[in-house]
Scaffold this active site. Structure first.
Site, PDB file in Angstrom:
ATOM      1  N   GLU A  73       7.653  -0.755   2.430  1.00  0.00           N
ATOM      2  CA  GLU A  73       6.756  -0.069   3.366  1.00  0.00           C
ATOM      3  C   GLU A  73       6.650   1.417   3.026  1.00  0.00           C
ATOM      4  O   GLU A  73       5.563   2.006   3.106  1.00  0.00           O
ATOM      5  CB  GLU A  73       7.259  -0.241   4.797  1.00  0.00           C
ATOM      6  CG  GLU A  73       7.072  -1.646   5.344  1.00  0.00           C
ATOM      7  CD  GLU A  73       7.565  -1.808   6.763  1.00  0.00           C
ATOM      8  OE1 GLU A  73       7.044  -2.684   7.472  1.00  0.00           O
ATOM      9  OE2 GLU A  73       8.490  -1.067   7.169  1.00  0.00           O
TER      10      GLU A  73
ATOM     11  N   ASP B  84       4.179   1.017   7.335  1.00  0.00           N
ATOM     12  CA  ASP B  84       4.087  -0.132   8.239  1.00  0.00           C
ATOM     13  C   ASP B  84       2.707  -0.190   8.897  1.00  0.00           C
ATOM     14  O   ASP B  84       2.090  -1.256   8.998  1.00  0.00           O
ATOM     15  CB  ASP B  84       5.186  -0.027   9.300  1.00  0.00           C
ATOM     16  CG  ASP B  84       5.103  -1.136  10.333  1.00  0.00           C
ATOM     17  OD1 ASP B  84       5.308  -2.305   9.969  1.00  0.00           O
ATOM     18  OD2 ASP B  84       4.819  -0.832  11.505  1.00  0.00           O
TER      19      ASP B  84
END
Length: 218
Positions: free
Chosen positions: A118, A46
Site C-alpha cells: 500500500e 490504501d
C-alpha cells in the site's frame, strides 16, 4: 536496490526518496533515529487502491450489481491479496526493517508485506499522480486471480435454509503482538463446531472458518 525494484514494478521514480520511504518500516526508523517511515504513505495508498480497484471492477464487470462488485472489491483489496502480490514482486527483499523484526522473519510477514504494498502505491501517486498509480494497480489486478466468494454470507444462507438459525463465530485464540496478531476463530451452530479459521484480522479468520465449514460439508 531501488533500481532493481523500479525494474520489477516497471516504474522509474522522479523522486526515488519517495520509494525509499515507502519501503521503510517504523521499526527501522526507530532503530536508526529516522523521522520518516511508511505508515502515512500506507494510509494514502490504501485510499488510492480502493478507488482504482472500484474503477477497474466497474469497467471489467458491466453486468454485475453493486452487491457483487462490493464482494469482489473486498477480496481484491484484502490483506491476503496484497501480500500475494507483494510476494510475487519479492517486495520483502527490499523492505527496510529493524534487526529484531529481521530475526523474527519480518521480511515474510503478511502484515508487513501488505502494508508496504500500500505504501508503494502511495509513493507512486505522490511521484507521478493518480493516473500512473491507477495504471499500476489495474495491471496488478489483471494478473491476479481474485476470489469473489464471501464464504461467511454463503454459509449463513445455507444454515438458515437448513436449520432456521444462524452460525455463531467465536474467537478461541489470539497469538502475537498487537501490531501483528493472528486470530483463531470457530464457527458453530448450537454445540456443533462447523469449522475453524486463522487470519490476521477477525474478519479474515471468520471467512476462513466459513470456508473450512464448506470444505467439511463437501
Amino acid at each position: 536496490m531501488l533500481n532493481e525494484l523500479e525494474k520489477k514494478i516497471k516504474i522509474k521514480f522522479k523522486n526515488p526518496k519517495l520509494l525509499d520511504v515507502a519501503l521503510t518500516h517504523k521499526s527501522f526508523a526507530i532503530e536508526n533515529n529516522l523521522n520518516e517511515f511508511n505508515e502515512r504513505m500506507e494510509f494514502l495508498g490504501d485510499a488510492i487502491l480502493s478507488t482504482a480497484t472500484a474503477v477497474y471492477l466497474y469497467l471489467k464487470y458491466p453486468n454485475y450489481d453493486e452487491g457483487k462488485l462490493s464482494k469482489i472489491k473486498s477480496s481484491a483489496v484484502s490483506r491476503t491479496t496484497l501480500q500475494e502480490i507483494a510476494k510475487k514482486l519479492k517486495l520483502g527483499k527490499f523492505v527496510k526493517i529493524s534487526k529484531s523484526e529481521e530475526s523474527t522473519g519480518g521480511r515474510e510477514k503478511d502484515s508487513i508485506l501488505a502494508n508496504t504494498m500500500e505504501a508503494v502505491i502511495g509513493a507512486i501517486f505522490l511521484d507521478a499522480g493518480y493516473k500512473k498509480a491507477e495504471k499500476f494497480i489495474h495491471e496488478l489486478l489483471s494478473n491476479q486471480k481474485i476470489n469473489p466468494s464471501d464464504y461467511k454470507s454463503e454459509l449463513q444462507e445455507v444454515i438458515q435454509s437448513k436449520h432456521k438459525t444462524i452460525p455463531v463465530y467465536t474467537v478461541i485464540a489470539e497469538k502475537g503482538p498487537d501490531h501483528d496478531k493472528t486470530f483463531k476463530i470457530e464457527v458453530r451452530i448450537g454445540k456443533k463446531q462447523l469449522g475453524i479459521g486463522l487470519g490476521k484480522s477477525k474478519k479474515e479468520a471468520e471467512q476462513n472458518a466459513a470456508k473450512n465449514a464448506f470444505e467439511k460439508m463437501n
